[in-house]
Scaffold this active site. Sequence first.
Site, PDB file in Angstrom:
ATOM      1  N   ALA A 113       0.838  -1.199   0.000  1.00 51.14           N
ATOM      2  CA  ALA A 113       0.000   0.000   0.000  1.00 51.14           C
ATOM      3  C   ALA A 113       0.870   1.245   0.000  1.00 51.14           C
ATOM      4  O   ALA A 113       2.030   1.217   0.424  1.00 51.14           O
ATOM      5  CB  ALA A 113      -0.915   0.005   1.224  1.00 51.14           C
ATOM      6  N   ASP A 114       0.288   2.324  -0.472  1.00 51.03           N
ATOM      7  CA  ASP A 114       0.928   3.631  -0.382  1.00 51.03           C
ATOM      8  C   ASP A 114      -0.160   4.680  -0.197  1.00 51.03           C
ATOM      9  O   ASP A 114      -1.231   4.579  -0.811  1.00 51.03           O
ATOM     10  CB  ASP A 114       1.754   3.949  -1.634  1.00 51.03           C
ATOM     11  N   THR A 115       0.123   5.665   0.631  1.00 50.06           N
ATOM     12  CA  THR A 115      -0.841   6.719   0.930  1.00 50.06           C
ATOM     13  C   THR A 115      -0.232   8.078   0.622  1.00 50.06           C
ATOM     14  O   THR A 115       0.925   8.332   0.955  1.00 50.06           O
ATOM     15  CB  THR A 115      -1.256   6.666   2.418  1.00 50.06           C
ATOM     16  N   THR A 175      -5.195   6.225  -0.780  1.00 50.25           N
ATOM     17  CA  THR A 175      -4.348   5.055  -0.581  1.00 50.25           C
ATOM     18  C   THR A 175      -4.553   4.095  -1.743  1.00 50.25           C
ATOM     19  O   THR A 175      -5.683   3.778  -2.100  1.00 50.25           O
ATOM     20  CB  THR A 175      -4.673   4.340   0.745  1.00 50.25           C
ATOM     21  N   GLY A 176      -3.446   3.667  -2.319  1.00 54.65           N
ATOM     22  CA  GLY A 176      -3.457   2.605  -3.318  1.00 54.65           C
ATOM     23  C   GLY A 176      -3.052   1.313  -2.633  1.00 54.65           C
ATOM     24  O   GLY A 176      -2.106   1.303  -1.843  1.00 54.65           O
TER      25      GLY A 176
END
EC number: 3.6.1.9
Length: 193
Positions: free
Chosen positions: A76-78, A112-113
């Site tokens: 994840a990345d935000t 978020t991805g």
Amino acid sequence: MLANLDRYKIVLASNSPRRKELMTGLGVDYVVKTLPDVDESYPDTLQGEEIPLFIAREKAAAYQSMIGPEELLITADTIVWHEGKALGKPVGRQDAIEMLRSLSGKSHQVITGVCVTTREWQKCFAAVTDVRFAILDEDEIAYYVDHYQPMDKAGSYGVQEWIGFVGVESISGSYFNVMGLPIQKLYRELKQL
């Protein structure tokens, strides 16, 4: 509740204590794997949701050779998306102060991805939460930056910390997304596997 995942060993690829807390709250068994230097850069042409999705995919690619045959990897990345640009983690105290000044009295999006990856397939999605900050004075901003931990957080703030208590006027969307992982959406995606 997620008996369909019994065939997988779930791997969370994250150093984030908040993501670990949220995964633990989900009630699934998981292990954490991390790599020291995963590249989090992205092409300048990307906008909004495209940025954390790109980085989540890149993180998954970095771990690809480490995924075992029965493993399910979560990356994840935000980012904070504000006035047409991404605010990532601050590079220092002054950067954190400037980010919080820019958010003061305004609305922004936390995006978020997330990618769920096995050796055979990958499913990625994004979650967007709208957040509105009250007007923060200089003393409030300095107090937060000096007494809490904004340096490891997109946009220089943690909604679950003091700044969230006194500064966040409203949230539309997932609160947990603002913490770093849209856990309800992840649960729904995992349930469909």
